[in-house]
Design a protein around this motif. Sequence first.
Motif, PDB file in Angstrom:
ATOM      1  N   PHE A  29       0.919  -1.271  -0.300  1.00  0.00           N
ATOM      2  CA  PHE A  29      -0.046  -0.019   0.117  1.00  0.00           C
ATOM      3  C   PHE A  29       0.859   1.245  -0.008  1.00  0.00           C
ATOM      4  O   PHE A  29       0.446   2.152  -0.755  1.00  0.00           O
ATOM      5  CB  PHE A  29      -0.909  -0.102   1.219  1.00  0.00           C
ATOM      6  N   MET A  77       1.738   2.812  -3.521  1.00  0.00           N
ATOM      7  CA  MET A  77       0.851   3.078  -4.235  1.00  0.00           C
ATOM      8  C   MET A  77       0.129   4.366  -4.271  1.00  0.00           C
ATOM      9  O   MET A  77      -0.194   4.989  -3.183  1.00  0.00           O
ATOM     10  CB  MET A  77      -0.463   2.032  -4.217  1.00  0.00           C
ATOM     11  N   MET A 107      -3.140   6.466  -5.010  1.00  0.00           N
ATOM     12  CA  MET A 107      -4.500   6.035  -4.364  1.00  0.00           C
ATOM     13  C   MET A 107      -5.435   7.234  -4.798  1.00  0.00           C
ATOM     14  O   MET A 107      -5.155   8.419  -4.920  1.00  0.00           O
ATOM     15  CB  MET A 107      -4.802   5.583  -2.984  1.00  0.00           C
ATOM     16  N   VAL A 131      -6.621   1.642  -6.894  1.00  0.00           N
ATOM     17  CA  VAL A 131      -4.968   1.898  -6.925  1.00  0.00           C
ATOM     18  C   VAL A 131      -5.059   2.482  -8.284  1.00  0.00           C
ATOM     19  O   VAL A 131      -5.409   2.113  -9.275  1.00  0.00           O
ATOM     20  CB  VAL A 131      -4.531   0.540  -6.974  1.00  0.00           C
TER      21      VAL A 131
END
Length: 112
Positions: free
Chosen positions: A28, A31, A33, A96
């Motif tokens: 995460f 990434m 977002m 994402v």
Amino acid sequence: VQLQASGGGLVQAGGSLRLSCKASGINFRIMNMGWYRQAPGKERDLVANISKEGITNYADSVRGRFTIARDNVRRTLSLQMNDLQPDDTAVYYCRVLNTRHWGQGTLVTVSS
């Protein structure tokens, strides 16, 4: 990869909601977002995005009312929505960015 969105509901105009998106199966913290929304009969549009460095960007229609944030420890993306208006009614999706990985959507309904 799983993105579990929650926090939608029914609220009166001028009210607030906070959406959350819990990520699993991805790294995460690296990434970029975003939150999107899709109103009935309309296309899905980007509402706000946040880079892996924490840089944020907002659609003109929500700037100053919505705040996107991320918690890399909890692997959670959030969207604080204030001063909600009927035009904000939509299904909200986390994503994402630049991938096919989308959350399942959470419905936000704002009554006048």
